[in-house]
Scaffold this active site. Sequence first.
Site, PDB file in Angstrom:
ATOM      1  N   HIS A 127      -4.575 -11.109  46.297  1.00 41.46           N
ATOM      2  CA  HIS A 127      -3.255 -11.483  46.823  1.00 41.46           C
ATOM      3  C   HIS A 127      -3.039 -12.997  46.896  1.00 41.46           C
ATOM      4  O   HIS A 127      -2.507 -13.512  47.881  1.00 41.46           O
ATOM      5  CB  HIS A 127      -3.041 -10.854  48.193  1.00 41.46           C
ATOM      6  CG  HIS A 127      -2.894  -9.360  48.166  1.00 41.46           C
ATOM      7  ND1 HIS A 127      -2.385  -8.682  47.071  1.00 41.46           N
ATOM      8  CD2 HIS A 127      -3.187  -8.412  49.109  1.00 41.46           C
ATOM      9  CE1 HIS A 127      -2.360  -7.374  47.356  1.00 41.46           C
ATOM     10  NE2 HIS A 127      -2.841  -7.193  48.565  1.00 41.46           N
TER      11      HIS A 127
ATOM     12  N   HIS B 129       4.690  -6.754  50.310  1.00 40.89           N
ATOM     13  CA  HIS B 129       3.602  -5.938  50.857  1.00 40.89           C
ATOM     14  C   HIS B 129       4.014  -5.250  52.164  1.00 40.89           C
ATOM     15  O   HIS B 129       3.231  -5.192  53.110  1.00 40.89           O
ATOM     16  CB  HIS B 129       2.364  -6.807  51.079  1.00 40.89           C
ATOM     17  CG  HIS B 129       1.067  -6.065  50.980  1.00 40.89           C
ATOM     18  ND1 HIS B 129       0.733  -5.034  51.831  1.00 40.89           N
ATOM     19  CD2 HIS B 129       0.020  -6.201  50.143  1.00 40.89           C
ATOM     20  CE1 HIS B 129      -0.476  -4.581  51.524  1.00 40.89           C
ATOM     21  NE2 HIS B 129      -0.934  -5.268  50.495  1.00 40.89           N
TER      22      HIS B 129
ATOM     23  N   GLU C 299       3.797  -1.287  46.195  1.00 39.79           N
ATOM     24  CA  GLU C 299       3.831  -2.678  45.737  1.00 39.79           C
ATOM     25  C   GLU C 299       4.111  -2.704  44.233  1.00 39.79           C
ATOM     26  O   GLU C 299       3.208  -2.461  43.419  1.00 39.79           O
ATOM     27  CB  GLU C 299       2.497  -3.359  46.045  1.00 39.79           C
ATOM     28  CG  GLU C 299       2.085  -3.302  47.506  1.00 39.79           C
ATOM     29  CD  GLU C 299       0.585  -3.468  47.682  1.00 39.79           C
ATOM     30  OE1 GLU C 299       0.048  -4.519  47.249  1.00 39.79           O
ATOM     31  OE2 GLU C 299      -0.060  -2.554  48.239  1.00 39.79           O
TER      32      GLU C 299
END
Length: 357
Positions: A114, A184, A321
């Site tokens: 991420h 997210h 996502e």
Amino acid sequence: MSFVSLSENDFGILNTKNGERKTIKRFTWTNSQNVSVQVITYGGTITTLKIPDKHKKVEDVVMGFDDLNGYQSDMNAYFGCTVGRVCNRIANGKMTLDGKDYTLATNNGANHLHGGIQGFDKVVWDSYVRGNKVFLTYHSKDMEEGYPGDLIATVSFELTKNNEFLVDYKAVVTKPSPVNLTNHSYFNLAGHGKGSEELYKHQFTVNADRITEVDSTGIPTGNLPPVSGTVFDLRVPKTLGDVINKVPNAKGYDHNFCVTKASSQELAFVAKAHHPPSGRVMEVYSNQPGVQFYTGNFLPETDVSQGKGAVYKKHGAFCFETQIYPDAINHPNFPKVVLYPGEEYHHSTVFKFLIEN
């Protein structure tokens, strides 16, 4: 009469490492059907999303925190944030671009996750408003978290009178760089604090006939096995409680599904979640080739994670996502993830909310 209103206030003050004090702004949309959404400039984060059920009872259906301290705490598992420069995992934090090797920050065991240690979820975005649309922008500098080139990212958010929340991402770079942005948000259509008991009642549909096979650390092997005959076949609705404990070698779903689409750039139906007791439905549409379906497997198993007056635990929420496949930079057979100067990255996602009696 249908309408959408948009207001702005302050969410808190952030003291940066270099001694600056930055005001975090919060934007609130409300429409005439009692749907409301809030987004803050810290992390480009969706903090609240309230929708009515079939009895007109309104619940907040996304996990989050009441204040800025919560979003800066160790309890924050990327709740609602904008993720970048590259979402999901990159194996061993290593990549090669145009013959040059790069080492990225590693923050998920040996892997990059991420966007790294200080990803886009932990920065303050600039903002401006045009009509009912909020634009957030961030300048990621050359070699931030190990990524080459300056990158300018813009994310726009908008709630419509038809209960659609539109998220649109654009980016340009000064050097070749992988770019893969996503949101997210953790959803539980029964209410953000209702836990696994209600999440297991959700029915899920994912428009994908293949997944990206992963190893024990969540890194793709490069294989794209068909879902037919497996627990990953969600092309027809499955009740989560019937299938979540059948996911092999995992605590639940945390897999990229390869979206079945007619065109690479057009919006396509990606996934649907339905919570029959409340009647709440969320449909997801996107122009991206993949979607990570995650069932909150790594949320705490004990009562330690507090958010917005609720306890957040394992399997208490799910994420859809939308994305390019994980670790695409290291798999030539995956969709293109490298953005070159002169090109524009463009990712659109629509979260549509409905009621089914």
